[in-house]
Design a protein around this motif. Structure first.
Motif, PDB file in Angstrom:
ATOM      1  N   LYS A 165       0.860  -1.184   0.000  1.00 18.62           N
ATOM      2  CA  LYS A 165       0.000   0.000   0.000  1.00 18.62           C
ATOM      3  C   LYS A 165       0.894   1.230   0.000  1.00 18.62           C
ATOM      4  CE  LYS A 165      -3.285   2.496   2.956  1.00 18.62           C
ATOM      5  NZ  LYS A 165      -3.972   2.495   4.268  1.00 18.62           N
ATOM      6  N   ALA A 166       0.408   2.300  -0.601  1.00 17.34           N
ATOM      7  CA  ALA A 166       1.137   3.568  -0.574  1.00 17.34           C
ATOM      8  C   ALA A 166       0.962   4.207   0.794  1.00 17.34           C
ATOM      9  CB  ALA A 166       0.620   4.498  -1.663  1.00 17.34           C
ATOM     10  N   CYS A 167       2.018   4.187   1.604  1.00 15.09           N
ATOM     11  CA  CYS A 167       1.961   4.803   2.926  1.00 15.09           C
ATOM     12  C   CYS A 167       3.370   5.187   3.349  1.00 15.09           C
ATOM     13  CB  CYS A 167       1.316   3.881   3.949  1.00 15.09           C
ATOM     14  SG  CYS A 167       2.175   2.323   4.194  1.00 15.09           S
ATOM     15  N   GLY A 168       3.452   5.994   4.409  1.00 14.33           N
ATOM     16  CA  GLY A 168       4.738   6.498   4.837  1.00 14.33           C
ATOM     17  C   GLY A 168       5.629   5.485   5.520  1.00 14.33           C
ATOM     18  N   GLU A 169       5.051   4.467   6.149  1.00 14.58           N
ATOM     19  CA  GLU A 169       5.760   3.316   6.722  1.00 14.58           C
ATOM     20  C   GLU A 169       6.572   3.638   7.969  1.00 14.58           C
ATOM     21  OE1 GLU A 169       6.312   0.414   2.910  1.00 14.58           O
ATOM     22  OE2 GLU A 169       7.844   1.967   3.173  1.00 14.58           O
ATOM     23  N   GLY A 170       6.357   4.784   8.572  1.00 12.06           N
ATOM     24  CA  GLY A 170       7.013   5.077   9.837  1.00 12.06           C
ATOM     25  C   GLY A 170       6.115   4.705  11.002  1.00 12.06           C
ATOM     26  N   LEU A 171       6.566   3.764  11.836  1.00 11.43           N
ATOM     27  CA  LEU A 171       5.817   3.388  13.032  1.00 11.43           C
ATOM     28  C   LEU A 171       6.361   4.188  14.203  1.00 11.43           C
ATOM     29  CD1 LEU A 171       5.702  -0.513  12.685  1.00 11.43           C
ATOM     30  CD2 LEU A 171       3.959   1.144  12.013  1.00 11.43           C
ATOM     31  N   MET A 172       5.543   5.047  14.762  1.00 11.46           N
ATOM     32  CA  MET A 172       5.962   5.794  15.930  1.00 11.46           C
ATOM     33  C   MET A 172       6.016   4.862  17.141  1.00 11.46           C
ATOM     34  SD  MET A 172       4.430   9.631  15.650  1.00 11.46           S
ATOM     35  CE  MET A 172       4.777  10.661  14.222  1.00 11.46           C
ATOM     36  N   PRO A 173       6.638   5.277  18.236  1.00 15.39           N
ATOM     37  CA  PRO A 173       6.806   4.378  19.389  1.00 15.39           C
ATOM     38  C   PRO A 173       5.515   3.732  19.876  1.00 15.39           C
ATOM     39  CG  PRO A 173       8.191   6.298  19.657  1.00 15.39           C
ATOM     40  CD  PRO A 173       7.369   6.555  18.420  1.00 15.39           C
ATOM     41  N   GLY A 174       4.417   4.489  19.903  1.00 17.61           N
ATOM     42  CA  GLY A 174       3.159   3.921  20.374  1.00 17.61           C
ATOM     43  C   GLY A 174       2.649   2.806  19.486  1.00 17.61           C
ATOM     44  N   ALA A 175       2.820   2.970  18.166  1.00 10.72           N
ATOM     45  CA  ALA A 175       2.392   1.924  17.235  1.00 10.72           C
ATOM     46  C   ALA A 175       3.237   0.669  17.420  1.00 10.72           C
ATOM     47  CB  ALA A 175       2.496   2.429  15.802  1.00 10.72           C
ATOM     48  N   LEU A 176       4.530   0.852  17.604  1.00 14.32           N
ATOM     49  CA  LEU A 176       5.418  -0.287  17.791  1.00 14.32           C
ATOM     50  C   LEU A 176       5.070  -1.029  19.083  1.00 14.32           C
ATOM     51  CD1 LEU A 176       7.755  -1.489  16.178  1.00 14.32           C
ATOM     52  CD2 LEU A 176       9.325  -0.159  17.595  1.00 14.32           C
TER      53      LEU A 176
ATOM     54  N   ALA B 281      18.875   2.975  -7.344  1.00 18.27           N
ATOM     55  CA  ALA B 281      17.893   2.203  -8.112  1.00 18.27           C
ATOM     56  C   ALA B 281      16.535   2.228  -7.417  1.00 18.27           C
ATOM     57  CB  ALA B 281      18.367   0.764  -8.269  1.00 18.27           C
ATOM     58  N   GLU B 282      15.481   2.208  -8.207  1.00 16.37           N
ATOM     59  CA  GLU B 282      14.139   2.068  -7.641  1.00 16.37           C
ATOM     60  C   GLU B 282      14.013   0.688  -7.022  1.00 16.37           C
ATOM     61  OE1 GLU B 282      11.530   2.797 -10.874  1.00 16.37           O
ATOM     62  OE2 GLU B 282      12.009   4.945 -11.006  1.00 16.37           O
ATOM     63  N   ALA B 283      13.470   0.641  -5.799  1.00 11.48           N
ATOM     64  CA  ALA B 283      13.388  -0.623  -5.066  1.00 11.48           C
ATOM     65  C   ALA B 283      11.957  -1.091  -4.869  1.00 11.48           C
ATOM     66  CB  ALA B 283      14.083  -0.484  -3.713  1.00 11.48           C
ATOM     67  N   SER B 284      11.009  -0.436  -5.508  1.00  4.54           N
ATOM     68  CA  SER B 284       9.611  -0.860  -5.434  1.00  4.54           C
ATOM     69  C   SER B 284       8.853  -0.218  -6.584  1.00  4.54           C
ATOM     70  CB  SER B 284       8.971  -0.454  -4.103  1.00  4.54           C
ATOM     71  OG  SER B 284       8.821   0.953  -4.025  1.00  4.54           O
ATOM     72  N   THR B 285       7.633  -0.669  -6.760  1.00  3.31           N
ATOM     73  CA  THR B 285       6.745  -0.074  -7.758  1.00  3.31           C
ATOM     74  C   THR B 285       6.124   1.201  -7.200  1.00  3.31           C
ATOM     75  OG1 THR B 285       6.212  -2.269  -8.627  1.00  3.31           O
ATOM     76  CG2 THR B 285       4.694  -0.477  -9.168  1.00  3.31           C
ATOM     77  N   LEU B 286       6.034   2.227  -8.005  1.00  3.81           N
ATOM     78  CA  LEU B 286       5.381   3.459  -7.600  1.00  3.81           C
ATOM     79  C   LEU B 286       3.908   3.176  -7.314  1.00  3.81           C
ATOM     80  CD1 LEU B 286       5.619   6.586  -7.305  1.00  3.81           C
ATOM     81  CD2 LEU B 286       4.886   6.719  -9.692  1.00  3.81           C
ATOM     82  N   ARG B 287       3.446   3.620  -6.144  1.00  3.43           N
ATOM     83  CA  ARG B 287       2.055   3.410  -5.752  1.00  3.43           C
ATOM     84  C   ARG B 287       1.427   4.730  -5.346  1.00  3.43           C
ATOM     85  NH1 ARG B 287       0.059  -1.646  -4.757  1.00  3.43           N
ATOM     86  NH2 ARG B 287       1.543  -3.359  -5.050  1.00  3.43           N
ATOM     87  N   GLY B 288       0.110   4.824  -5.571  1.00  6.23           N
ATOM     88  CA  GLY B 288      -0.615   6.032  -5.210  1.00  6.23           C
ATOM     89  C   GLY B 288      -1.825   5.719  -4.354  1.00  6.23           C
ATOM     90  N   ALA B 289      -2.349   6.742  -3.699  1.00  9.07           N
ATOM     91  CA  ALA B 289      -3.554   6.594  -2.870  1.00  9.07           C
ATOM     92  C   ALA B 289      -4.295   7.921  -2.845  1.00  9.07           C
ATOM     93  CB  ALA B 289      -3.183   6.171  -1.452  1.00  9.07           C
ATOM     94  N   GLY B 290      -5.612   7.854  -2.699  1.00  8.70           N
ATOM     95  CA  GLY B 290      -6.415   9.063  -2.575  1.00  8.70           C
ATOM     96  C   GLY B 290      -7.781   8.880  -3.226  1.00  8.70           C
ATOM     97  N   ALA B 291      -8.655   9.826  -3.052  1.00  9.18           N
ATOM     98  CA  ALA B 291      -8.480  10.987  -2.193  1.00  9.18           C
ATOM     99  C   ALA B 291      -8.425  10.534  -0.734  1.00  9.18           C
ATOM    100  CB  ALA B 291      -9.628  11.969  -2.392  1.00  9.18           C
ATOM    101  N   LEU B 292      -7.559  11.196   0.059  1.00  6.85           N
ATOM    102  CA  LEU B 292      -7.303  10.719   1.400  1.00  6.85           C
ATOM    103  C   LEU B 292      -8.431  11.042   2.370  1.00  6.85           C
ATOM    104  CD1 LEU B 292      -3.517  11.621   1.689  1.00  6.85           C
ATOM    105  CD2 LEU B 292      -4.539   9.412   1.147  1.00  6.85           C
ATOM    106  N   ARG B 293      -9.050  12.189   2.244  1.00 12.22           N
ATOM    107  CA  ARG B 293     -10.068  12.591   3.212  1.00 12.22           C
ATOM    108  C   ARG B 293     -11.345  11.783   3.004  1.00 12.22           C
ATOM    109  NH1 ARG B 293     -10.743  16.815   6.701  1.00 12.22           N
ATOM    110  NH2 ARG B 293     -12.864  17.511   7.126  1.00 12.22           N
ATOM    111  N   GLN B 294     -11.770  11.081   4.052  1.00  7.97           N
ATOM    112  CA  GLN B 294     -12.997  10.288   4.014  1.00  7.97           C
ATOM    113  C   GLN B 294     -13.786  10.566   5.291  1.00  7.97           C
ATOM    114  OE1 GLN B 294     -13.878   8.453   1.398  1.00  7.97           O
ATOM    115  NE2 GLN B 294     -11.940   8.803   0.310  1.00  7.97           N
TER     116      GLN B 294
END
Length: 346
Positions: free
Chosen positions: A43-54, A233-246
């Motif tokens: 999925k297209a996402c930032g992939e940073g897990l903050m301490p609480g998520a971890l 080198a590109e290490a993954s396929t370009l992915r998109g997401a949106g519209a984000l606001r739901q």
């Protein structure tokens, strides 16, 4: 009456759907995850897990491999401000790695997954049926464009003013050693560029903008980042997401509940979509264990309030004429910036 196939059917086998199944399993409830896609889901996402998520994942017995994240940096063309977490570190984790870790844990504890797309939903006084299966409850964990949300009549049309704040995301990985243990957020004139280290040889690059934006165009506006990626080198396929606001009218209807992005989504600019979804999964499982689905609405509001308020405020600034003041204000008020980061990191 025919016996239930499970206590709960969960539409959506992404990270939040699987986390919800694990939360239910820990409380002695049976769940079947319904996911039409096979294998690992990206999925297209930032992939940073903050301490609480971890920490929330660790409580479920999930410890995905990745790269330590020690804090957040906001920067623009002229200045930067950094806040390092005061306690535990977060972690940059490829979405595919996270999904595999959750799938493995779900299989280990005996959660059943069926390759099925939810098409037909029927509610009754004491149960719900989904494509011939019967359960006490149905959970929609099927993302931004949730079919369960629509089937339950929980969609809420966007206000005319909010249409101006609809934004879109792109994400791609590059094979280059991380140069930092921070999530770096670069404010461009109309977009934000996110750099997240996800392992020792890969960084994720994501961009959020009010319209679909070419990644190269975004990088052209951030020469320092483009220079670091030069030749990688590109290490993954370009992915998109949106519209984000739901938007949603509510999080429950009858015997149906929504969790994660399906339950309503403001924006990805604070990077805490997973943390919010994991918090929702926990409180929803608590409510179902008490046979109190109606209580989930209040619990959902409590568990997401800080994130929704902070994200909505930052989004309002990012989509207004004061956008260019966000980084200067954060740099001028580092303690305030740090307090916001710490609040989101919980």
């Amino acid at each position: 009456m025919r016996a239930f196939d499970a206590d709960v059917l969960i539409a959506g086998g992404g990270p939040i759907g699987l986390a919800t199944a694990l939360e239910l399993n820990a409380r002695g409830l049976t769940a079947i995850v319904l996911e039409p896609r096979s294998g690992t889901i990206d999925k297209a996402c930032g992939e940073g897990l903050m301490p609480g998520a971890l920490a929330a994942l660790g409580r479920l017995g999930v410890d995905p491999a990745g790269h330590p994240l020690r804090g957040i940096r906001y920067q623009d063309a002229r200045r930067a401000v950094t806040h390092r977490y005061r306690s535990a570190a977060g972690r940059g984790v490829r979405r595919t790695v996270l999904h595999d870790a959750l799938r493995a844990r779900a299989a280990e504890v005996g959660v059943e997954t069926r390759a099925l797309r939810v098409d037909e939903v029927a509610q009754h006084d004491d149960y719900v049926t989904v494509d011939g299966m019967r359960a006490r409850w149905l959970i929609g964990a099927d993302g931004l464009h949730s079919t369960v949300r629509t089937a339950a009549g929980l969609d809420r049309p966007a206000r005319a003013s909010s249409r101006d704040r609809r934004r879109y995301g792109l994400r791609q990985h590059f094979a280059v050693a991380p140069w930092s243990d921070l999530v770096e957020v670069t404010y461009l004139p109309e977009a934000e560029l996110y750099i997240t280290p996800v392992d020792e040889g890969t960084v994720g690059v994501a961009v959020l903008a009010p319209r679909p934006l070419d990644l190269e165009a975004a990088l052209a506006q951030a020469p320092s980042v483009r220079e670091r990626l030069a030749g990688a080198a590109e290490a993954s396929t370009l992915r998109g997401a949106g519209a984000l606001r739901q938007r949603t009218r509510a999080r429950t209807a009858g015997r149906v509940a929504l969790v994660g992005d399906a339950s309503g989504y403001v924006d990805a600019l604070t990077g805490e979509g997973l943390r919010v979804g994991l918090a929702q999964a926990e409180v929803l499982a608590d409510c179902l264990a008490r046979d109190d689905l109606r209580g989930y609405e209040r619990a959902w509001a409590r568990s997401t309030r800080d994130f929704r308020v902070l994200t909505a405020g930052l989004l309002a600034a990012a989509t207004s004429p004061v956008r260019g003041l966000i980084v200067p204000a954060a740099a001028a008020l580092p303690r305030v910036f740090g307090a916001v980061v710490e609040r989101l990191a919980r």
